[in-house]
Design a protein around this motif. Sequence first.
Motif, PDB file in Angstrom:
ATOM      1  N   ASN A 236       0.873  -1.154   0.037  1.00 60.45           N
ATOM      2  CA  ASN A 236      -0.106  -0.008   0.044  1.00 60.45           C
ATOM      3  C   ASN A 236       0.907   1.231   0.002  1.00 60.45           C
ATOM      4  OD1 ASN A 236       1.056  -0.054   2.759  1.00 60.45           O
ATOM      5  ND2 ASN A 236      -1.150  -0.161   3.539  1.00 60.45           N
ATOM      6  N   GLY A 237       2.198   1.240  -0.027  1.00 63.56           N
ATOM      7  CA  GLY A 237       2.990   2.157  -0.113  1.00 63.56           C
ATOM      8  C   GLY A 237       3.411   3.029   1.167  1.00 63.56           C
ATOM      9  N   LEU A 238       2.963   2.347   2.308  1.00 65.55           N
ATOM     10  CA  LEU A 238       3.154   2.985   3.455  1.00 65.55           C
ATOM     11  C   LEU A 238       4.584   2.901   4.145  1.00 65.55           C
ATOM     12  CD1 LEU A 238      -0.340   2.705   5.058  1.00 65.55           C
ATOM     13  CD2 LEU A 238       0.563   4.637   3.993  1.00 65.55           C
ATOM     14  N   THR A 239       5.148   1.599   3.722  1.00 67.53           N
ATOM     15  CA  THR A 239       6.483   1.557   4.203  1.00 67.53           C
ATOM     16  C   THR A 239       7.502   1.276   3.041  1.00 67.53           C
ATOM     17  OG1 THR A 239       6.164  -1.060   4.462  1.00 67.53           O
ATOM     18  CG2 THR A 239       5.494   0.345   6.272  1.00 67.53           C
ATOM     19  N   SER A 240       8.751   1.512   3.207  1.00 67.55           N
ATOM     20  CA  SER A 240       9.822   1.326   2.278  1.00 67.55           C
ATOM     21  C   SER A 240      11.134   1.055   2.819  1.00 67.55           C
ATOM     22  CB  SER A 240       9.918   2.643   1.594  1.00 67.55           C
ATOM     23  OG  SER A 240      10.159   3.774   2.242  1.00 67.55           O
ATOM     24  N   TYR A 241      11.844   0.332   1.963  1.00 69.77           N
ATOM     25  CA  TYR A 241      13.257   0.151   2.629  1.00 69.77           C
ATOM     26  C   TYR A 241      14.211   0.470   1.354  1.00 69.77           C
ATOM     27  CZ  TYR A 241      17.270  -2.700   3.125  1.00 69.77           C
ATOM     28  OH  TYR A 241      18.618  -3.149   3.482  1.00 69.77           O
ATOM     29  N   TYR A 242      15.482   0.921   1.948  1.00 69.98           N
ATOM     30  CA  TYR A 242      16.339   1.543   0.879  1.00 69.98           C
ATOM     31  C   TYR A 242      17.593   0.682   1.328  1.00 69.98           C
ATOM     32  CZ  TYR A 242      13.037   4.850  -0.827  1.00 69.98           C
ATOM     33  OH  TYR A 242      11.945   5.420  -1.188  1.00 69.98           O
ATOM     34  N   ALA A 243      18.685   0.234   0.433  1.00 71.54           N
ATOM     35  CA  ALA A 243      19.982  -0.096   0.540  1.00 71.54           C
ATOM     36  C   ALA A 243      20.701   1.210   1.158  1.00 71.54           C
ATOM     37  CB  ALA A 243      20.493  -0.720  -0.549  1.00 71.54           C
ATOM     38  N   ASP A 244      21.711   0.787   2.122  1.00 68.63           N
ATOM     39  CA  ASP A 244      22.424   2.230   2.538  1.00 68.63           C
ATOM     40  C   ASP A 244      22.982   3.130   1.249  1.00 68.63           C
ATOM     41  OD1 ASP A 244      23.368   0.411   5.448  1.00 68.63           O
ATOM     42  OD2 ASP A 244      21.821   1.625   5.125  1.00 68.63           O
ATOM     43  N   SER A 245      23.455   2.237   0.455  1.00 67.55           N
ATOM     44  CA  SER A 245      24.252   2.942  -0.916  1.00 67.55           C
ATOM     45  C   SER A 245      23.330   3.863  -1.585  1.00 67.55           C
ATOM     46  CB  SER A 245      24.680   1.898  -1.708  1.00 67.55           C
ATOM     47  OG  SER A 245      23.865   1.054  -2.260  1.00 67.55           O
ATOM     48  N   VAL A 246      21.917   4.020  -1.289  1.00 68.29           N
ATOM     49  CA  VAL A 246      21.175   4.600  -2.160  1.00 68.29           C
ATOM     50  C   VAL A 246      20.181   5.658  -1.306  1.00 68.29           C
ATOM     51  CG1 VAL A 246      21.115   2.967  -3.961  1.00 68.29           C
ATOM     52  CG2 VAL A 246      19.006   2.994  -2.439  1.00 68.29           C
ATOM     53  N   LYS A 247      20.055   5.370   0.149  1.00 68.29           N
ATOM     54  CA  LYS A 247      19.460   6.118   0.829  1.00 68.29           C
ATOM     55  C   LYS A 247      19.539   7.748   0.685  1.00 68.29           C
ATOM     56  CE  LYS A 247      18.741   3.414   4.804  1.00 68.29           C
ATOM     57  NZ  LYS A 247      18.992   2.955   6.381  1.00 68.29           N
ATOM     58  N   GLY A 248      18.609   8.445   0.616  1.00 67.61           N
ATOM     59  CA  GLY A 248      18.876   9.871   0.332  1.00 67.61           C
ATOM     60  C   GLY A 248      18.817  10.384  -1.128  1.00 67.61           C
ATOM     61  N   ARG A 249      19.107   9.341  -2.017  1.00 65.43           N
ATOM     62  CA  ARG A 249      19.189   9.738  -3.467  1.00 65.43           C
ATOM     63  C   ARG A 249      18.158   8.892  -4.214  1.00 65.43           C
ATOM     64  NH1 ARG A 249      23.442   7.720  -6.099  1.00 65.43           N
ATOM     65  NH2 ARG A 249      23.661   5.846  -4.960  1.00 65.43           N
ATOM     66  N   PHE A 250      17.722   7.614  -4.003  1.00 64.45           N
ATOM     67  CA  PHE A 250      16.716   7.186  -4.702  1.00 64.45           C
ATOM     68  C   PHE A 250      15.399   7.080  -3.901  1.00 64.45           C
ATOM     69  CE2 PHE A 250      19.555   3.941  -7.230  1.00 64.45           C
ATOM     70  CZ  PHE A 250      20.416   4.846  -7.540  1.00 64.45           C
ATOM     71  N   THR A 251      14.499   7.241  -4.505  1.00 63.54           N
ATOM     72  CA  THR A 251      12.926   7.215  -4.110  1.00 63.54           C
ATOM     73  C   THR A 251      12.136   6.250  -4.888  1.00 63.54           C
ATOM     74  OG1 THR A 251      13.045   9.422  -3.434  1.00 63.54           O
ATOM     75  CG2 THR A 251      10.640   8.405  -3.619  1.00 63.54           C
ATOM     76  N   ILE A 252      11.650   5.290  -4.220  1.00 59.99           N
ATOM     77  CA  ILE A 252      10.491   4.238  -4.986  1.00 59.99           C
ATOM     78  C   ILE A 252       8.991   4.684  -4.623  1.00 59.99           C
ATOM     79  CG2 ILE A 252      10.564   2.613  -2.842  1.00 59.99           C
ATOM     80  CD1 ILE A 252      10.456   0.343  -4.955  1.00 59.99           C
ATOM     81  N   THR A 253       8.281   4.728  -5.600  1.00 59.86           N
ATOM     82  CA  THR A 253       6.880   5.122  -5.701  1.00 59.86           C
ATOM     83  C   THR A 253       6.241   4.238  -6.261  1.00 59.86           C
ATOM     84  OG1 THR A 253       7.136   6.500  -7.548  1.00 59.86           O
ATOM     85  CG2 THR A 253       7.232   7.505  -5.289  1.00 59.86           C
ATOM     86  N   ARG A 254       4.673   3.961  -5.844  1.00 55.25           N
ATOM     87  CA  ARG A 254       3.949   3.116  -6.560  1.00 55.25           C
ATOM     88  C   ARG A 254       2.777   3.746  -6.810  1.00 55.25           C
ATOM     89  NH1 ARG A 254       3.656  -2.236  -3.590  1.00 55.25           N
ATOM     90  NH2 ARG A 254       1.868  -2.562  -5.157  1.00 55.25           N
ATOM     91  N   ASP A 255       1.908   3.278  -7.908  1.00 59.16           N
ATOM     92  CA  ASP A 255       0.722   3.814  -8.293  1.00 59.16           C
ATOM     93  C   ASP A 255      -0.273   2.404  -8.492  1.00 59.16           C
ATOM     94  OD1 ASP A 255      -1.680   4.636  -9.627  1.00 59.16           O
ATOM     95  OD2 ASP A 255      -0.747   6.375 -10.488  1.00 59.16           O
ATOM     96  N   ASN A 256      -0.905   2.131  -7.562  1.00 62.63           N
ATOM     97  CA  ASN A 256      -1.619   0.765  -7.511  1.00 62.63           C
ATOM     98  C   ASN A 256      -2.785   1.019  -8.639  1.00 62.63           C
ATOM     99  OD1 ASN A 256       0.083  -0.386  -5.816  1.00 62.63           O
ATOM    100  ND2 ASN A 256      -1.763  -0.334  -4.094  1.00 62.63           N
ATOM    101  N   ALA A 257      -3.280   2.231  -9.036  1.00 57.92           N
ATOM    102  CA  ALA A 257      -4.311   2.317  -9.879  1.00 57.92           C
ATOM    103  C   ALA A 257      -3.777   2.162 -11.206  1.00 57.92           C
ATOM    104  CB  ALA A 257      -5.206   3.716  -9.497  1.00 57.92           C
ATOM    105  N   GLU A 258      -2.709   2.528 -11.455  1.00 55.35           N
ATOM    106  CA  GLU A 258      -2.041   2.371 -12.762  1.00 55.35           C
ATOM    107  C   GLU A 258      -1.364   1.163 -12.978  1.00 55.35           C
ATOM    108  OE1 GLU A 258      -2.628   4.313 -15.344  1.00 55.35           O
ATOM    109  OE2 GLU A 258      -3.870   5.781 -14.260  1.00 55.35           O
ATOM    110  N   ASN A 259      -0.996   0.331 -12.000  1.00 52.57           N
ATOM    111  CA  ASN A 259      -0.160  -0.844 -11.954  1.00 52.57           C
ATOM    112  C   ASN A 259       1.288  -0.883 -12.470  1.00 52.57           C
ATOM    113  OD1 ASN A 259      -2.144  -2.724 -10.999  1.00 52.57           O
ATOM    114  ND2 ASN A 259      -2.129  -3.995 -12.830  1.00 52.57           N
ATOM    115  N   THR A 260       1.813   0.372 -11.461  1.00 50.95           N
ATOM    116  CA  THR A 260       3.157   0.793 -11.898  1.00 50.95           C
ATOM    117  C   THR A 260       4.057   1.015 -10.818  1.00 50.95           C
ATOM    118  OG1 THR A 260       2.546   3.116 -12.052  1.00 50.95           O
ATOM    119  CG2 THR A 260       2.566   1.839 -14.217  1.00 50.95           C
ATOM    120  N   VAL A 261       5.107   1.022 -10.999  1.00 52.59           N
ATOM    121  CA  VAL A 261       6.257   1.262  -9.617  1.00 52.59           C
ATOM    122  C   VAL A 261       7.148   1.990 -10.213  1.00 52.59           C
ATOM    123  CG1 VAL A 261       7.245  -0.873  -9.697  1.00 52.59           C
ATOM    124  CG2 VAL A 261       7.232   0.447  -7.604  1.00 52.59           C
ATOM    125  N   SER A 262       7.741   3.048  -9.799  1.00 51.13           N
ATOM    126  CA  SER A 262       8.777   3.722 -10.362  1.00 51.13           C
ATOM    127  C   SER A 262      10.119   3.893  -9.237  1.00 51.13           C
ATOM    128  CB  SER A 262       8.340   5.239 -10.747  1.00 51.13           C
ATOM    129  OG  SER A 262       7.379   5.201 -11.487  1.00 51.13           O
TER     130      SER A 262
END
Length: 127
Positions: A54-80
Amino acid sequence: QVQLVESGGGLVQAGGSLRLSCALSGGHLNDYAMAWFRQDPGKEREVTAVVNWNGLTSYYADSVKGRFTITRDNAENTVSLEMNNQKPEDTAIYFCAAGPGYRSADYYTTAGRYDYWGQGTQVTVSS
């Protein structure tokens, strides 16, 4: 049968940005945690970012924290995956993955949690 198709890879200079997208077909995105993994030739596939169903929790590898962002749109069936301030060590093939269930993102940090994988998209960061 669930299928995942990635897009958006390419060549970028260090410090630049790229956005990867993944479209899921043959199922409902909200039945899955979604992740981006990456792999260099000769190395193991490693988790980069995870978002729960549901997009409420996320996890990032230490190497990308603060630089990468993961998001999802369940209505569109896409993740970015938005990748900023990229570094040469971000160069890899990036894979989108879908893991069934409704747990928090930190449950899905290993490849074995995922049932479906995309074909991968190359990201190259030049110095």
